[in-house]
Motif scaffolding. Structure first.
Motif, PDB file in Angstrom:
ATOM      1  N   CYS A   1      26.302   7.295  36.711  1.00  0.00           N
ATOM      2  CA  CYS A   1      25.278   6.442  37.395  1.00  0.00           C
ATOM      3  C   CYS A   1      24.290   7.605  38.062  1.00  0.00           C
ATOM      4  O   CYS A   1      24.680   7.266  39.202  1.00  0.00           O
ATOM      5  CB  CYS A   1      25.567   5.320  37.587  1.00  0.00           C
ATOM      6  SG  CYS A   1      23.720   4.075  37.744  1.00  0.00           S
TER       7      CYS A   1
ATOM      8  N   CYS B   1      25.537   2.624  35.095  1.00  0.00           N
ATOM      9  CA  CYS B   1      26.103   1.796  34.398  1.00  0.00           C
ATOM     10  C   CYS B   1      26.115   0.072  33.842  1.00  0.00           C
ATOM     11  O   CYS B   1      26.871  -0.597  33.631  1.00  0.00           O
ATOM     12  CB  CYS B   1      26.912   1.446  35.745  1.00  0.00           C
ATOM     13  SG  CYS B   1      25.744   0.940  37.211  1.00  0.00           S
TER      14      CYS B   1
ATOM     15  N   HIS C   1      20.555  -0.875  36.736  1.00  0.00           N
ATOM     16  CA  HIS C   1      20.358   0.092  37.043  1.00  0.00           C
ATOM     17  C   HIS C   1      20.399   2.140  36.395  1.00  0.00           C
ATOM     18  O   HIS C   1      18.787   2.423  36.765  1.00  0.00           O
ATOM     19  CB  HIS C   1      21.430   1.102  37.207  1.00  0.00           C
ATOM     20  CG  HIS C   1      22.641   0.855  39.022  1.00  0.00           C
ATOM     21  ND1 HIS C   1      23.716   0.915  38.979  1.00  0.00           N
ATOM     22  CD2 HIS C   1      22.103  -0.393  39.473  1.00  0.00           C
ATOM     23  CE1 HIS C   1      24.429   0.500  40.195  1.00  0.00           C
ATOM     24  NE2 HIS C   1      23.244  -0.346  40.902  1.00  0.00           N
TER      25      HIS C   1
ATOM     26  N   VAL D   1      22.097   5.999  39.940  1.00  0.00           N
ATOM     27  CA  VAL D   1      21.801   5.219  41.007  1.00  0.00           C
ATOM     28  C   VAL D   1      23.010   5.475  41.752  1.00  0.00           C
ATOM     29  O   VAL D   1      22.412   4.586  43.185  1.00  0.00           O
ATOM     30  CB  VAL D   1      21.095   4.077  40.345  1.00  0.00           C
ATOM     31  CG1 VAL D   1      20.766   2.711  41.273  1.00  0.00           C
ATOM     32  CG2 VAL D   1      20.309   4.269  39.399  1.00  0.00           C
ATOM     33  N   CYS D   2      23.894   4.553  41.340  1.00  0.00           N
ATOM     34  CA  CYS D   2      24.730   4.638  41.855  1.00  0.00           C
ATOM     35  C   CYS D   2      26.136   5.275  42.740  1.00  0.00           C
ATOM     36  O   CYS D   2      26.972   4.887  42.619  1.00  0.00           O
ATOM     37  CB  CYS D   2      25.711   2.644  41.884  1.00  0.00           C
ATOM     38  SG  CYS D   2      25.935   2.814  40.515  1.00  0.00           S
TER      39      CYS D   2
HETATM   40 ZN   LIG Z   1      25.303   2.402  38.452  1.00  0.00          ZN
END
Ligand SMILES: [Zn+2]
Length: 80
Positions: free
Chosen positions: A48, A70, A74, A50-51
């Motif tokens: 992912c 994910c 996100h 983003v994270c």
């Molecule tokens: Zn994520």
């Protein structure tokens, strides 16, 4: 001689019992196995953006550009 007859009877009973066991096992339907949950299968992992979480590709959420996230949350924050 008495023991020989006893042994023969026991052997026949054992063979009949074993044959029945094998037949019962052949009649039983094979257990259904969910393919996604099979840990023996190699999974294509994606990250992912983003994270930075790694997750299996089939559990990822794709945006219109084809990037994989994910979760839908996100994906929404990554699209911005
Ligand atoms: Zn994520």
């Amino acid at each position: 001689m008495k023991y020989l007859v006893l042994f023969a009877i026991l052997a026949v009973v054992y063979l009949l019992w074993r044959g029945q066991q094998r037949r019962a096992r052949a009649d039983a339907p094979p257990r259904p196995q969910p393919r996604a949950a099979d840990p023996a299968l190699p999974q294509d992992m994606v990250q992912c953006p983003v994270c930075a979480l790694h997750l299996p590709r089939n559990e990822a959420v794709a945006d219109p550009q084809g990037r994989l996230y994910c979760s839908p949350e996100h994906r929404a924050s990554g699209a911005r």
